[in-house]
Scaffold this active site. Sequence first.
Site, PDB file in Angstrom:
ATOM      1  N   SER A 145      89.478  74.972 111.535  1.00  0.00           N
ATOM      2  CA  SER A 145      90.590  75.147 110.601  1.00  0.00           C
ATOM      3  C   SER A 145      91.817  74.349 111.022  1.00  0.00           C
ATOM      4  O   SER A 145      92.019  74.064 112.203  1.00  0.00           O
ATOM      5  CB  SER A 145      90.958  76.631 110.504  1.00  0.00           C
ATOM      6  OG  SER A 145      89.842  77.398 110.135  1.00  0.00           O
TER       7      SER A 145
HETATM    8  N1  SAH Z   1      87.603  79.720 112.883  1.00  0.00           N
HETATM    9  C1  SAH Z   1      86.730  78.595 112.827  1.00  0.00           C
HETATM   10  C2  SAH Z   1      86.432  78.272 111.384  1.00  0.00           C
HETATM   11  C3  SAH Z   1      85.045  77.880 111.194  1.00  0.00           C
HETATM   12  S1  SAH Z   1      84.578  77.535 109.535  1.00  0.00           S
HETATM   13  C4  SAH Z   1      87.326  77.396 113.514  1.00  0.00           C
HETATM   14  O1  SAH Z   1      88.547  77.205 113.425  1.00  0.00           O
HETATM   15  O2  SAH Z   1      86.588  76.609 114.113  1.00  0.00           O
HETATM   16  C5  SAH Z   1      83.820  79.044 109.062  1.00  0.00           C
HETATM   17  C6  SAH Z   1      82.595  79.451 109.817  1.00  0.00           C
HETATM   18  O3  SAH Z   1      82.087  80.631 109.173  1.00  0.00           O
HETATM   19  C7  SAH Z   1      81.448  78.452 109.836  1.00  0.00           C
HETATM   20  O4  SAH Z   1      81.111  78.151 111.153  1.00  0.00           O
HETATM   21  C8  SAH Z   1      80.310  79.178 109.109  1.00  0.00           C
HETATM   22  O5  SAH Z   1      79.025  78.890 109.632  1.00  0.00           O
HETATM   23  C9  SAH Z   1      80.687  80.626 109.344  1.00  0.00           C
HETATM   24  N2  SAH Z   1      80.107  81.589 108.405  1.00  0.00           N
HETATM   25  C10 SAH Z   1      79.930  81.487 107.062  1.00  0.00           C
HETATM   26  N3  SAH Z   1      79.367  82.603 106.569  1.00  0.00           N
HETATM   27  C11 SAH Z   1      79.191  83.451 107.623  1.00  0.00           C
HETATM   28  C12 SAH Z   1      78.653  84.762 107.756  1.00  0.00           C
HETATM   29  N4  SAH Z   1      78.188  85.461 106.715  1.00  0.00           N
HETATM   30  N5  SAH Z   1      78.617  85.306 108.996  1.00  0.00           N
HETATM   31  C13 SAH Z   1      79.094  84.644 110.075  1.00  0.00           C
HETATM   32  N6  SAH Z   1      79.616  83.395 110.003  1.00  0.00           N
HETATM   33  C14 SAH Z   1      79.659  82.808 108.791  1.00  0.00           C
END
Ligand code: SAH
Length: 216
Positions: free
Chosen positions: A63
């Site tokens: 993010s």
């Molecule tokens: N906070 C993270 C954002 C990652 S993007 C950062 O700054 O790096 C969002 C993430 O949510 C992705 O890695 C995706 O695989 C995960 N995601 C999507 N649906 C999900 C679910 N149902 N359970 C767990 N993770 C999930």
Amino acid sequence: MAVDHELARERMVSEQIQARGIHDAAVLEAMRRIPRHFFVEAALRERAYDDTPLPIGERQTISQPYMVALMTAALEVRAGDRVLEIGTGSGYQTAVLAELGVRVVSVERIAGLAERARHVLGLLGYTNVCVEVGDGGLGWIAGAPYDAILVTAGAPQIPRPLLEQLAPDGRLVLPMGEDELQTLVRLRRGADGLAEEYLGECRFVKLRGSYGWDES
Ligand code: SAH
């Protein structure tokens, strides 16, 4: 020329975060300390402190720094709180939470991302963090109840299990709405039930799984 990461971090905090009105001292300090460039692949290191999300593989993103600051401040955590994060991704947001002295359970559905995040968080010495692989829409019952829950993927609805795992006075922050554009929502569990606030527009990758969007 090698990028001066410390200087880049300082500028990130003052120009992207403080200048846009976030003044939570603990959050700013955490983001000044954490080497965000550890959480992106080598080819993107020089852009790690830019004002943007960046790809982390598997069609997911780390993010934007401002969004991490906004969401973390919105959680209003205190040292010792139990926090659940859904969507570990790179693990950067997890590290920001860990720096605040809370105990974090972070759930990621893609095993490869979880593994890499665990590795980096271990390298940086965080012991108050646990990364689990699973469908975060179901929460993580073993660590419940949580004082704060953060969803870092856009959800079409509020996953009911997360409300069930939220402690009294607990805060749930999540991006909710259309698949391309969402509203950042904060729910607070008070004596009179749940209070809902809108914290602005945002753009996240999709939450998948039982309470998320279909695979497509
Ligand atoms: N906070 C993270 C954002 C990652 S993007 C950062 O700054 O790096 C969002 C993430 O949510 C992705 O890695 C995706 O695989 C995960 N995601 C999507 N649906 C999900 C679910 N149902 N359970 C767990 N993770 C999930």
